[in-house]
Design a protein around this motif. Structure first.
Motif, PDB file in Angstrom:
ATOM      1  N   GLU A  11      28.265 113.463   5.219  1.00 61.17           N
ATOM      2  CA  GLU A  11      28.096 112.204   4.490  1.00 61.17           C
ATOM      3  C   GLU A  11      29.420 111.758   3.873  1.00 61.17           C
ATOM      4  OE1 GLU A  11      25.476 110.322   4.448  1.00 61.17           O
ATOM      5  OE2 GLU A  11      24.256 111.703   5.629  1.00 61.17           O
ATOM      6  N   VAL A  12      30.150 112.711   3.315  1.00 56.25           N
ATOM      7  CA  VAL A  12      31.446 112.381   2.723  1.00 56.25           C
ATOM      8  C   VAL A  12      32.421 111.941   3.806  1.00 56.25           C
ATOM      9  CG1 VAL A  12      33.354 113.251   1.330  1.00 56.25           C
ATOM     10  CG2 VAL A  12      31.023 114.001   0.847  1.00 56.25           C
ATOM     11  N   ALA A  13      32.399 112.635   4.952  1.00 54.90           N
ATOM     12  CA  ALA A  13      33.302 112.265   6.043  1.00 54.90           C
ATOM     13  C   ALA A  13      33.012 110.855   6.538  1.00 54.90           C
ATOM     14  CB  ALA A  13      33.166 113.268   7.189  1.00 54.90           C
ATOM     15  N   ARG A  14      31.751 110.487   6.607  1.00 54.66           N
ATOM     16  CA  ARG A  14      31.392 109.134   7.059  1.00 54.66           C
ATOM     17  C   ARG A  14      31.950 108.090   6.086  1.00 54.66           C
ATOM     18  NH1 ARG A  14      26.378 109.916   7.205  1.00 54.66           N
ATOM     19  NH2 ARG A  14      26.309 110.699   9.330  1.00 54.66           N
ATOM     20  N   ALA A  15      31.839 108.376   4.795  1.00 49.12           N
ATOM     21  CA  ALA A  15      32.357 107.440   3.798  1.00 49.12           C
ATOM     22  C   ALA A  15      33.877 107.345   3.857  1.00 49.12           C
ATOM     23  CB  ALA A  15      31.904 107.862   2.405  1.00 49.12           C
ATOM     24  N   VAL A  16      34.544 108.470   4.105  1.00 48.67           N
ATOM     25  CA  VAL A  16      36.003 108.457   4.193  1.00 48.67           C
ATOM     26  C   VAL A  16      36.463 107.661   5.410  1.00 48.67           C
ATOM     27  CG1 VAL A  16      38.047 109.901   4.497  1.00 48.67           C
ATOM     28  CG2 VAL A  16      36.240 110.615   2.930  1.00 48.67           C
ATOM     29  N   VAL A  17      35.819 107.863   6.546  1.00 49.69           N
ATOM     30  CA  VAL A  17      36.187 107.118   7.756  1.00 49.69           C
ATOM     31  C   VAL A  17      36.007 105.625   7.529  1.00 49.69           C
ATOM     32  CG1 VAL A  17      35.551 106.688  10.152  1.00 49.69           C
ATOM     33  CG2 VAL A  17      35.718 109.034   9.309  1.00 49.69           C
ATOM     34  N   LEU A  18      34.920 105.252   6.875  1.00 50.75           N
ATOM     35  CA  LEU A  18      34.685 103.837   6.593  1.00 50.75           C
ATOM     36  C   LEU A  18      35.757 103.283   5.657  1.00 50.75           C
ATOM     37  CD1 LEU A  18      32.815 101.408   6.992  1.00 50.75           C
ATOM     38  CD2 LEU A  18      31.505 102.194   5.007  1.00 50.75           C
ATOM     39  N   ALA A  19      36.158 104.071   4.675  1.00 56.67           N
ATOM     40  CA  ALA A  19      37.197 103.615   3.745  1.00 56.67           C
ATOM     41  C   ALA A  19      38.538 103.471   4.446  1.00 56.67           C
ATOM     42  CB  ALA A  19      37.311 104.595   2.578  1.00 56.67           C
ATOM     43  N   LEU A  20      38.849 104.374   5.377  1.00 50.92           N
ATOM     44  CA  LEU A  20      40.126 104.303   6.076  1.00 50.92           C
ATOM     45  C   LEU A  20      40.181 103.115   7.032  1.00 50.92           C
ATOM     46  CD1 LEU A  20      40.778 108.082   6.857  1.00 50.92           C
ATOM     47  CD2 LEU A  20      41.774 106.685   5.038  1.00 50.92           C
ATOM     48  N   ARG A  21      39.043 102.645   7.491  1.00 48.40           N
ATOM     49  CA  ARG A  21      39.037 101.474   8.365  1.00 48.40           C
ATOM     50  C   ARG A  21      39.377 100.209   7.600  1.00 48.40           C
ATOM     51  NH1 ARG A  21      33.469 102.583  11.840  1.00 48.40           N
ATOM     52  NH2 ARG A  21      34.299 104.273  13.157  1.00 48.40           N
ATOM     53  N   ASN A  22      39.112 100.198   6.309  1.00 53.20           N
ATOM     54  CA  ASN A  22      39.453  99.046   5.479  1.00 53.20           C
ATOM     55  C   ASN A  22      40.902  99.155   5.036  1.00 53.20           C
ATOM     56  OD1 ASN A  22      36.810  98.011   5.649  1.00 53.20           O
ATOM     57  ND2 ASN A  22      36.131  99.369   4.002  1.00 53.20           N
ATOM     58  N   ASP A  23      41.293  98.273   4.140  1.00 55.15           N
ATOM     59  CA  ASP A  23      42.663  98.276   3.640  1.00 55.15           C
ATOM     60  C   ASP A  23      42.932  99.564   2.883  1.00 55.15           C
ATOM     61  OD1 ASP A  23      45.175  97.516   2.982  1.00 55.15           O
ATOM     62  OD2 ASP A  23      44.571  96.238   1.308  1.00 55.15           O
ATOM     63  N   CYS A  24      43.921 100.312   3.325  1.00 57.50           N
ATOM     64  CA  CYS A  24      44.262 101.578   2.687  1.00 57.50           C
ATOM     65  C   CYS A  24      45.759 101.805   2.830  1.00 57.50           C
ATOM     66  CB  CYS A  24      43.467 102.733   3.319  1.00 57.50           C
ATOM     67  SG  CYS A  24      43.556 104.280   2.393  1.00 57.50           S
ATOM     68  N   SER A  25      46.364 102.414   1.834  1.00 55.48           N
ATOM     69  CA  SER A  25      47.799 102.662   1.856  1.00 55.48           C
ATOM     70  C   SER A  25      48.128 103.787   2.833  1.00 55.48           C
ATOM     71  CB  SER A  25      48.290 103.022   0.447  1.00 55.48           C
ATOM     72  OG  SER A  25      47.690 104.239   0.028  1.00 55.48           O
ATOM     73  N   ALA A  26      49.413 103.892   3.172  1.00 58.49           N
ATOM     74  CA  ALA A  26      49.847 104.956   4.088  1.00 58.49           C
ATOM     75  C   ALA A  26      49.586 106.331   3.484  1.00 58.49           C
ATOM     76  CB  ALA A  26      51.325 104.776   4.417  1.00 58.49           C
ATOM     77  N   ARG A  27      49.835 106.453   2.201  1.00 56.07           N
ATOM     78  CA  ARG A  27      49.570 107.738   1.544  1.00 56.07           C
ATOM     79  C   ARG A  27      48.076 108.039   1.548  1.00 56.07           C
ATOM     80  NH1 ARG A  27      48.534 109.260  -3.889  1.00 56.07           N
ATOM     81  NH2 ARG A  27      49.258 111.392  -4.363  1.00 56.07           N
ATOM     82  N   GLY A  28      47.250 107.009   1.336  1.00 53.97           N
ATOM     83  CA  GLY A  28      45.812 107.209   1.381  1.00 53.97           C
ATOM     84  C   GLY A  28      45.335 107.647   2.755  1.00 53.97           C
ATOM     85  N   LYS A  29      45.958 107.109   3.820  1.00 51.82           N
ATOM     86  CA  LYS A  29      45.581 107.511   5.165  1.00 51.82           C
ATOM     87  C   LYS A  29      45.964 108.969   5.429  1.00 51.82           C
ATOM     88  CE  LYS A  29      45.816 102.857   7.109  1.00 51.82           C
ATOM     89  NZ  LYS A  29      46.489 101.950   8.077  1.00 51.82           N
ATOM     90  N   ARG A  30      47.124 109.374   4.933  1.00 50.30           N
ATOM     91  CA  ARG A  30      47.512 110.778   5.106  1.00 50.30           C
ATOM     92  C   ARG A  30      46.562 111.697   4.348  1.00 50.30           C
ATOM     93  NH1 ARG A  30      52.716 108.532   4.271  1.00 50.30           N
ATOM     94  NH2 ARG A  30      52.722 109.319   2.116  1.00 50.30           N
ATOM     95  N   LYS A  31      46.240 111.308   3.118  1.00 46.07           N
ATOM     96  CA  LYS A  31      45.293 112.093   2.341  1.00 46.07           C
ATOM     97  C   LYS A  31      43.927 112.127   3.016  1.00 46.07           C
ATOM     98  CE  LYS A  31      47.510 113.189  -1.594  1.00 46.07           C
ATOM     99  NZ  LYS A  31      47.513 114.533  -2.226  1.00 46.07           N
ATOM    100  N   GLY A  32      43.529 110.981   3.587  1.00 47.90           N
ATOM    101  CA  GLY A  32      42.239 110.916   4.262  1.00 47.90           C
ATOM    102  C   GLY A  32      42.181 111.824   5.477  1.00 47.90           C
ATOM    103  N   ALA A  33      43.285 111.894   6.236  1.00 42.96           N
ATOM    104  CA  ALA A  33      43.309 112.784   7.400  1.00 42.96           C
ATOM    105  C   ALA A  33      43.179 114.238   6.972  1.00 42.96           C
ATOM    106  CB  ALA A  33      44.607 112.562   8.182  1.00 42.96           C
ATOM    107  N   LEU A  34      43.870 114.623   5.903  1.00 41.73           N
ATOM    108  CA  LEU A  34      43.739 115.991   5.401  1.00 41.73           C
ATOM    109  C   LEU A  34      42.333 116.258   4.884  1.00 41.73           C
ATOM    110  CD1 LEU A  34      47.143 116.330   3.485  1.00 41.73           C
ATOM    111  CD2 LEU A  34      46.533 117.313   5.709  1.00 41.73           C
ATOM    112  N   LEU A  35      41.740 115.265   4.241  1.00 40.07           N
ATOM    113  CA  LEU A  35      40.385 115.432   3.733  1.00 40.07           C
ATOM    114  C   LEU A  35      39.381 115.593   4.864  1.00 40.07           C
ATOM    115  CD1 LEU A  35      38.242 115.434   1.522  1.00 40.07           C
ATOM    116  CD2 LEU A  35      38.397 112.939   1.449  1.00 40.07           C
ATOM    117  N   LEU A  36      39.516 114.801   5.917  1.00 41.16           N
ATOM    118  CA  LEU A  36      38.598 114.925   7.054  1.00 41.16           C
ATOM    119  C   LEU A  36      38.726 116.300   7.704  1.00 41.16           C
ATOM    120  CD1 LEU A  36      38.953 111.385   8.686  1.00 41.16           C
ATOM    121  CD2 LEU A  36      37.008 112.280   7.401  1.00 41.16           C
ATOM    122  N   LYS A  37      39.937 116.818   7.769  1.00 39.75           N
ATOM    123  CA  LYS A  37      40.125 118.161   8.317  1.00 39.75           C
ATOM    124  C   LYS A  37      39.453 119.207   7.442  1.00 39.75           C
ATOM    125  CE  LYS A  37      43.750 121.386   9.737  1.00 39.75           C
ATOM    126  NZ  LYS A  37      45.229 121.617   9.847  1.00 39.75           N
TER     127      LYS A  37
END
Length: 302
Positions: free
Chosen positions: A269-295
């Motif tokens: 459930e958390v991964a689904r929310a993170v993927v949805l957030a990354l599809r919207n406007d997100c900073s480069a640092r947020g995308k890097r953090k999101g990739a680590l979080l998904l892993k």
């Protein structure tokens, strides 16, 4: 289309041609001309109408005045000196940092007003701290624990949340004050009040929370809070790019510990929310953090 011009009729009937004709006609009561009085010379021929005469200009001015009344013309462009520069500079320079002794005195006065004063006095003390700390965040001395508790408590009040979030973030830029904030209960307070804050206030509060999570005690505090994950997931779908980055960072702290397991929240459930957030406007640092979080979420799900 035939247009009636009242002004044009008025001008025609008041012109010299009609006035001369009315003066030369004899009325029934006038006496006949005698031989000693020769008849007046014939009147000069009336002026021939010109296509660009005053009547046409009058008609044009009348039409123009009507157009201007009905459809106002736009204002002319402002003169060059009144336009703003492309890269405006602040009108006033930032105030210099307060000396050590003045900052200590400020902390002492603000602590008394925030913890024992009336509502207007508390708000006045918060604004004083905001004006003094936000332009130049201090690194020394550390914020007194009682003052920090007062600032954290004011996060719960709508009228004082805006200056309180600014002060908390400015103080947490110094590592020493992060310890004080965690001990004052700032981690749990930010988690609980974040959904009720305005977007700008929530962004500052989450930024301070991310800074507090850089400490072991701050990370342990956010991991142990039952609302931390659902609140961060809810905030990711509501706030702007920079604040979304902070929420992802806090979730990365929660799921970054290998001992977390699956008890905090369903990782899928958390991964689904993170993927949805990354599809919207997100900073480069947020995308890097999101990739680590998904892993980390994938590892926790296995």
């Amino acid at each position: 289309m035939k247009t009636d011009h009242p002004k044009l009729k008025t001008q025609l009937f008041s012109c010299g041609f009609f006035r001369h004709c009315t003066q030369s006609v004899l009325s029934p009561t006038s006496s006949p001309l005698s031989p000693s009085h020769p008849p007046p010379p014939p009147p000069p021929p009336p002026p021939q109408p010109q296509p660009d005469s005053s009547s046409s200009s009058s008609s044009s001015s009348t039409s123009q005045s009507f157009t201007q009344w009905k459809f106002p013309l736009p204002n002319p462009d402002p003169p060059p000196e009144t336009t703003l520069p492309s890269d405006p500079t602040p009108q006033y320079p930032l105030p210099p940092p307060l000396p050590f002794t003045q900052l200590q005195e400020l902390f002492h006065i603000a602590e008394l007003q925030i913890n024992t004063g009336s509502d207007p006095e508390r708000l006045s003390a918060l604004h004083l701290l905001e004006r003094s700390l936000v332009p130049n965040p201090p690194s020394d001395p550390e914020c007194p624990p009682e003052l920090m508790r007062g600032v954290v408590e004011n996060l719960k009040t709508k009228a004082s949340a805006k200056p309180a979030t600014k002060i908390l973030l400015a103080l947490c830029l110094a590592e020493g004050n992060r310890h004080v904030a965690v001990e004052a209960g700032a981690v749990s307070t930010v988690v609980e009040v974040a959904p009720e804050l305005e977007d700008a206030e929530a962004e500052r509060a989450l930024a301070a929370l991310e800074l507090m999570c850089t400490l072991p005690e701050g990370a342990a505090e956010v991991r142990s809070h039952a609302l931390a994950v659902p609140v961060m997931v809810a905030m990711m779908g509501r706030i702007a790019a920079r604040a979304r980055e902070y929420a992802i960072s806090v979730l990365a702290v929660i799921y970054g510990d290998g001992d977390m397991g699956k008890d905090v929240a369903p990782p899928e459930e958390v991964a689904r929310a993170v993927v949805l957030a990354l599809r919207n406007d997100c900073s480069a640092r947020g995308k890097r953090k999101g990739a680590l979080l998904l892993k980390a979420l994938q590892e926790n799900d296995n």
